[in-house]
Write an enzyme that holds these catalytic residues in place. Structure first.
Site, short mmCIF file in Angstrom:
data_model
loop_
_atom_site.label_atom_id
_atom_site.label_comp_id
_atom_site.label_asym_id
_atom_site.label_seq_id
_atom_site.Cartn_x
_atom_site.Cartn_y
_atom_site.Cartn_z
N GLY A 152 52.66 53.68 41.85
CA GLY A 152 51.05 53.96 42.16
C GLY A 152 50.88 53.65 43.67
O GLY A 152 49.97 53.17 44.20
N ILE A 187 46.64 47.44 46.78
CA ILE A 187 47.80 46.31 46.88
C ILE A 187 49.26 47.30 47.16
O ILE A 187 50.14 46.49 47.84
CB ILE A 187 47.65 45.69 45.46
CG1 ILE A 187 46.52 44.74 45.52
CG2 ILE A 187 48.91 44.60 45.60
CD1 ILE A 187 46.44 43.95 44.22
N ALA A 188 49.35 48.21 46.40
CA ALA A 188 50.53 48.96 46.36
C ALA A 188 50.63 49.37 48.17
O ALA A 188 52.15 49.21 48.69
CB ALA A 188 50.65 50.17 45.68
N ALA A 247 50.94 49.85 39.50
CA ALA A 247 50.02 51.16 38.90
C ALA A 247 49.47 50.84 37.74
O ALA A 247 50.23 50.17 36.85
CB ALA A 247 51.01 52.42 38.92
N SER A 248 48.46 51.02 37.53
CA SER A 248 47.82 50.98 36.14
C SER A 248 46.41 51.87 35.81
O SER A 248 45.89 52.21 36.84
CB SER A 248 47.10 49.52 36.11
OG SER A 248 46.52 49.15 34.88
N TYR A 286 39.17 45.86 30.27
CA TYR A 286 39.93 45.65 31.62
C TYR A 286 40.79 44.31 31.28
O TYR A 286 41.95 44.24 31.41
CB TYR A 286 39.13 45.71 32.82
CG TYR A 286 40.12 44.89 33.95
CD1 TYR A 286 41.02 46.07 34.44
CD2 TYR A 286 39.96 43.93 34.40
CE1 TYR A 286 41.67 45.73 35.44
CE2 TYR A 286 40.71 43.37 35.51
CZ TYR A 286 41.56 44.38 36.07
OH TYR A 286 42.66 44.03 37.10
N LYS A 319 44.79 44.27 30.49
CA LYS A 319 45.63 43.43 31.37
C LYS A 319 46.56 42.29 30.57
O LYS A 319 47.82 42.05 30.87
CB LYS A 319 44.97 42.62 32.71
CG LYS A 319 44.47 43.85 33.83
CD LYS A 319 46.04 44.37 34.53
CE LYS A 319 45.64 45.18 35.56
NZ LYS A 319 46.68 45.68 36.06
N PRO A 373 46.59 38.14 40.99
CA PRO A 373 45.76 37.72 41.79
C PRO A 373 44.27 37.67 41.27
O PRO A 373 44.03 38.33 40.33
CB PRO A 373 45.88 39.24 42.69
CG PRO A 373 47.03 39.87 42.23
CD PRO A 373 47.02 39.56 40.68
N SER A 392 37.17 44.74 44.48
CA SER A 392 36.78 43.55 45.01
C SER A 392 36.26 43.76 46.51
O SER A 392 35.10 43.08 46.90
CB SER A 392 37.99 42.50 45.14
OG SER A 392 38.32 42.31 43.87
#
Length: 369
Positions: free
Chosen positions: A34, A39-40, A109-110, A184, A188, A213, A228
């Site tokens: 991703g 973050i990636a 990746a999500s 969500y 997760k 996180p 965020s």
């Protein structure tokens, strides 16, 4: 709930999974899934800075230029040390090529369903199947370890009031008995559980660590950022006040650093790590930091606390509004002590993460005129 597998796994010596470390791991190839993710991209920056070669997956090759632009904003010009593969979590195509020759995989990746009205199934099935697809490909390719980017949402949801900070032993209670659980959070939770189950039953020596996180702040690299960062963006753009919502925060650069530590440290195998910089904050605390540190750029920031009834009224009728209402007044404090103790992680402070976010939004002209 610990997932320690120990280091004496008898499967570690089977042919495909010869896990003898090279003397100098730099130059190893790492897959980051991703590559358009916030973050990636910071993980890619951290890997390149540490001397690794990186491959990343995209759902569309059309986004290669965007990723490279963001990495340049982050100070990297990777040249031939970064390569791209087209692979989608919803299909098998591309994953064998993506993991080929990789020593490690950072899987963040999500799939995110579009629109407020996505059903629970639209969230859960792709998240679970996506994790299993990546883990299966990694195992079959002889990858040493996968670091899974999970979420605080797999830890904090569905609990009543807590008398202590959340930690890695906690799992979200998705039964709904103690409180509302959003799709969500459920996705997760089930996706991370499925990953641990896969490792236990079918991993054949593949190692796994998970990073969970809290709200991820820090320098934006371009307009496609994290949910965020929107918290800071809306405050800087003049939202009418602060709902009584509590959150932990962490700088994305420290989240990336924790991924790299979990990738190589033997003590991280089979463990979850909560990524949070310090004690949780109320939204008004964040607004107060912005007012104090950002000068004229924070002129629109409001530090009044909105009454709960008003927040509920504004959000009535939308899933997003109901999810906000369910958080009002809830203390979501969490502890990052395990990552500090086990992996020597030393994150920036809450205030540094908040200020770095705001400064990047000003720098990239991502605030309204």
């Amino acid at each position: 709930m610990s997932h320690s597998n120990g280091t004496n796994n008898p499967n570690d010596s089977n042919g495909l999974h010869d896990r003898n470390d090279t003397k100098d791991p730099r130059g190893d190839l790492v897959l980051v899934t991703g590559g358009t993710g916030f973050i990636a991209q910071h993980c890619i920056l951290a890997l390149l800075a540490s001397g690794y070669r990186v491959r990343t997956t995209l759902r569309s090759a059309k986004r290669e230029a965007e990723v490279l632009t963001h990495l340049r904003v982050g100070g990297a010009d990777p040249g031939d040390r970064l390569s791209f593969v087209v692979a989608d979590l919803s299909a098998d195509a591309g994953w064998t090529e993506a993991v080929a020759g990789c020593r490690y995989v950072l899987h963040g990746a999500s799939p995110t369903p579009s629109g407020d009205h996505a059903s629970e199934g639209d969230w859960i099935r792709p998240a679970v199947d996506g994790n299993l697809r990546v883990l299966r490909a990694a195992r079959d390719a002889g990858v040493k370890r996968v670091v899974l980017t999970s979420a605080f949402g797999a830890i904090c949801a569905g609990h009543g009031p807590m008398s202590r900070p959340f930690d890695e032993t906690d799992w979200s209670d998705i039964s709904g008995k103690s409180g509302e659980v959003w799709p969500y959070q459920k996705s997760k939770t089930l996706a991370e559980r499925a990953a641990w189950d896969f490792i236990a039953k079918e991993g054949r020596g593949l190692e796994l660590s998970a990073i969970n996180p809290v709200a991820v702040l820090g320098p934006a690299l371009g307009p496609d950022t994290s949910h965020s960062i929107g918290i800071i963006q809306r405050m800087m753009d003049g939202q009418p006040g602060c709902p009584k919502i509590n959150t932990g925060v962490v700088d994305v650069r420290d989240v990336a650093d924790l991924h790299l530590r979990a990738m190589t440290d033997p003590a991280a195998n089979g463990e979850r790590f909560l990524a949070t910089a310090g004690d949780s904050l109320w939204m008004v605390d964040i607004a107060t930091v912005l007012k104090r540190r950002l000068g004229a750029a924070a002129n629109r920031v409001k530090t009044r606390v909105l009454p709960n009834w008003l927040v509920k009224l504004i959000g009535r009728g939308t899933p997003a509004g109901r999810s906000v209402a369910s958080l009002l007044g809830r203390n979501l404090n969490a502890s990052g002590n395990k990552a500090r103790r086990v992996l020597g992680w030393r994150p920036r402070s809450n205030e540094e993460a908040i200020v770095a976010t705001a400064e990047s939004l000003v720098r990239l002209k991502m605030l309204r005129d």
